[in-house]
Motif scaffolding. Sequence first.
Motif, PDB file in Angstrom:
ATOM      1  N   UNK A 134       0.812  -1.226   0.000  1.00 42.72           N
ATOM      2  CA  UNK A 134       0.000   0.000   0.000  1.00 42.72           C
ATOM      3  C   UNK A 134       0.844   1.274   0.000  1.00 42.72           C
ATOM      4  N   UNK A 135       0.226   2.369  -0.395  1.00 44.30           N
ATOM      5  CA  UNK A 135       0.901   3.679  -0.367  1.00 44.30           C
ATOM      6  C   UNK A 135       1.154   4.051   1.087  1.00 44.30           C
ATOM      7  N   UNK A 136       2.351   4.535   1.363  1.00 40.96           N
ATOM      8  CA  UNK A 136       2.713   4.900   2.728  1.00 40.96           C
ATOM      9  C   UNK A 136       3.119   6.377   2.758  1.00 40.96           C
ATOM     10  N   UNK A 137       2.228   7.199   3.293  1.00 45.55           N
ATOM     11  CA  UNK A 137       2.538   8.640   3.368  1.00 45.55           C
ATOM     12  C   UNK A 137       3.212   8.999   4.683  1.00 45.55           C
ATOM     13  N   UNK A 138       3.297   8.037   5.603  1.00 48.56           N
ATOM     14  CA  UNK A 138       3.883   8.273   6.919  1.00 48.56           C
ATOM     15  C   UNK A 138       3.134   7.442   7.938  1.00 48.56           C
ATOM     16  N   UNK A 139       3.710   7.348   9.142  1.00 48.31           N
ATOM     17  CA  UNK A 139       3.103   6.433  10.115  1.00 48.31           C
ATOM     18  C   UNK A 139       2.085   7.126  11.019  1.00 48.31           C
ATOM     19  N   UNK A 140       1.998   8.460  10.959  1.00 44.28           N
ATOM     20  CA  UNK A 140       1.048   9.199  11.806  1.00 44.28           C
ATOM     21  C   UNK A 140      -0.394   8.852  11.445  1.00 44.28           C
ATOM     22  N   UNK A 141      -1.283   9.092  12.417  1.00 45.29           N
ATOM     23  CA  UNK A 141      -2.702   8.771  12.211  1.00 45.29           C
ATOM     24  C   UNK A 141      -3.270   9.533  11.011  1.00 45.29           C
ATOM     25  N   UNK A 142      -2.921  10.819  10.943  1.00 45.32           N
ATOM     26  CA  UNK A 142      -3.441  11.676   9.885  1.00 45.32           C
ATOM     27  C   UNK A 142      -2.969  11.200   8.505  1.00 45.32           C
ATOM     28  N   UNK A 143      -1.665  10.881   8.422  1.00 44.65           N
ATOM     29  CA  UNK A 143      -1.119  10.444   7.147  1.00 44.65           C
ATOM     30  C   UNK A 143      -1.765   9.129   6.697  1.00 44.65           C
ATOM     31  N   UNK A 144      -1.996   8.220   7.667  1.00 40.45           N
ATOM     32  CA  UNK A 144      -2.621   6.940   7.301  1.00 40.45           C
ATOM     33  C   UNK A 144      -4.070   7.149   6.870  1.00 40.45           C
ATOM     34  N   UNK A 145      -4.744   8.091   7.539  1.00 39.33           N
ATOM     35  CA  UNK A 145      -6.133   8.385   7.192  1.00 39.33           C
ATOM     36  C   UNK A 145      -6.221   8.959   5.766  1.00 39.33           C
ATOM     37  N   UNK A 146      -5.311   9.887   5.458  1.00 42.69           N
ATOM     38  CA  UNK A 146      -5.332  10.506   4.116  1.00 42.69           C
ATOM     39  C   UNK A 146      -5.067   9.444   3.047  1.00 42.69           C
ATOM     40  N   UNK A 147      -4.089   8.576   3.305  1.00 46.93           N
ATOM     41  CA  UNK A 147      -3.758   7.536   2.325  1.00 46.93           C
ATOM     42  C   UNK A 147      -4.970   6.623   2.095  1.00 46.93           C
ATOM     43  N   UNK A 148      -5.659   6.255   3.175  1.00 43.96           N
ATOM     44  CA  UNK A 148      -6.809   5.348   3.044  1.00 43.96           C
ATOM     45  C   UNK A 148      -7.963   6.035   2.307  1.00 43.96           C
ATOM     46  N   UNK A 389      -2.608  23.427   5.436  1.00 42.24           N
ATOM     47  CA  UNK A 389      -1.258  23.680   5.959  1.00 42.24           C
ATOM     48  C   UNK A 389      -0.846  22.707   7.056  1.00 42.24           C
ATOM     49  N   UNK A 390      -1.822  22.045   7.668  1.00 44.59           N
ATOM     50  CA  UNK A 390      -1.481  21.075   8.716  1.00 44.59           C
ATOM     51  C   UNK A 390      -1.309  19.675   8.134  1.00 44.59           C
ATOM     52  N   UNK A 391      -1.425  19.537   6.837  1.00 40.83           N
ATOM     53  CA  UNK A 391      -1.249  18.215   6.204  1.00 40.83           C
ATOM     54  C   UNK A 391       0.226  18.016   5.836  1.00 40.83           C
ATOM     55  N   UNK A 392       0.668  16.762   5.507  1.00 42.51           N
ATOM     56  CA  UNK A 392       2.088  16.541   5.196  1.00 42.51           C
ATOM     57  C   UNK A 392       2.585  17.528   4.149  1.00 42.51           C
ATOM     58  N   UNK A 393       3.636  18.307   4.539  1.00 45.69           N
ATOM     59  CA  UNK A 393       4.072  19.459   3.747  1.00 45.69           C
ATOM     60  C   UNK A 393       4.505  19.125   2.327  1.00 45.69           C
TER      61      UNK A 393
END
Length: 423
Positions: A134-148, A389-393
């Motif tokens: 799967x696409x991995x944008x980062x391990x943070x909750x927000x990054x995983x939520x955006x990827x999903x 602005x609070x999303x992965x830069x």
Amino acid sequence: MPSPLADPVKLPCGLVLPNRLSKAAMAEMIAKTNKPNQTLSDAYDQWSQGGWGSILTGNVQVDVNHLGSPFDPALHAEYKGEENLVAQWKHYADACQKHGTPAIVQICHPGRQSFRVAGHRGIWANTIAPSAVPINLGSGLLERFIAALAWTAPREMTRAEVERVISQFVDTARLMADAGFSGVELHGAHGYLIDQFLSGKTNLRTDEYGGTPEKRARFVLEILSQTRKVVPTTFCIGIKLNSADHSSDTFEETMTQIKLLVEAGIDFMEISGGTYEDPKMMGYPTKTETESTTAPVKSERTAAREAFFLEFAKEVRKRHPGLVLMLTGGFRSRAGAESAIRDGACDLVGIGRPAAIDPKFPLLLLDESVEDEKAALQLNKVPPPFYARWLPRNLIGAGAESTYYSGQIQRLAKGLATVAPAL
Ligand SMILES: Cc1cc2nc3c(=O)[nH]c(=O)nc-3n(C[C@H](O)[C@H](O)[C@H](O)COP(=O)(O)O)c2cc1C
């Protein structure tokens, strides 16, 4: 002294590019029904008058079920030589090549990077990929939520699916040749399907399409050899490929794959870099290097180093002096482009975002009466929208750049003035 940018370049297939400035591939986000339309031709009509040595189209997807954006042109079904289909694409080819510049269609399959909303397969259907990574944008909750939210999970392609996608690439190339385009470029960069096969991170297969760098290259080599059999010998087939850091484990693997492509007779190789997970192609090298959202892109660098992937291109050149190399990413000035050519880093200079602001940028760069300092178009970074602005830069920065510049291409198509990003 005449600029080396004005020299013609002959590709192994015999196609002559009248100068070294190439309009790089940029998804236009214009094809509402995923077919080339008049608006798309109108945009290319602007570039056709721009004095480019070659025009690379935005990505054309080989399967309408798997798109990069909802508005990509695509092949809707197996191509059987239908005249109406050829006529539709010929209209587009003619607009691009009206003033004699060869146009090369970038053909692509996004694989695991196909957004949920992009493609006729439905928003719940899996994407397809060499392996189910799967696409991995980062391990943070927000990054995983955006990827999903953005992507469904990829499914490993069966052997039959691998063969089907190869034939979709071949069909698309044949249609482009029949329509009168001068060539195709296989999109093997930016984390799309060909790149997914080439990379050991996303290709975990143990069959003949995975396991070693050579086997991972088999997918693209089959596309290349099968395409050669169905297009005229004068039709060019190039590839856009990602660079690798000299210090990385994958550097020699990438060099092995490049050697195979050269031996297979690729007409040119465009060097870029990055994926959706790490969008280096837009000058966003790492998350930490993107702290400033307003500084002019790379303006602090010397002209000689304005290109993003220069060192890698030089390394490829050392090993394959006869390979026609295009380098794309970061070029903003005549001085920068000339220096890359004079250094021997590349034969062709790919230009993306400046081409969306000034479709006639080559006329400025090649005009000897214009001083070096003025033969340039420096562009500010596009500020991300306030709510993002609070999303992965790095991801949002690259997304903001794409959205902004595809918006400028749509303005070009309507005959409106383009606007460079404000400070
Ligand atoms: C709006 C936009 C769309 C893009 N679409 C594509 C694409 O379809 N295929 C591709 O290989 N690269 C695409 N790119 C990346 C460009 O080809 C190029 O590699 C990148 O913009 C860096 O070059 P530049 O600094 O000259 O803009 C796109 C870039 C932008 C700005």
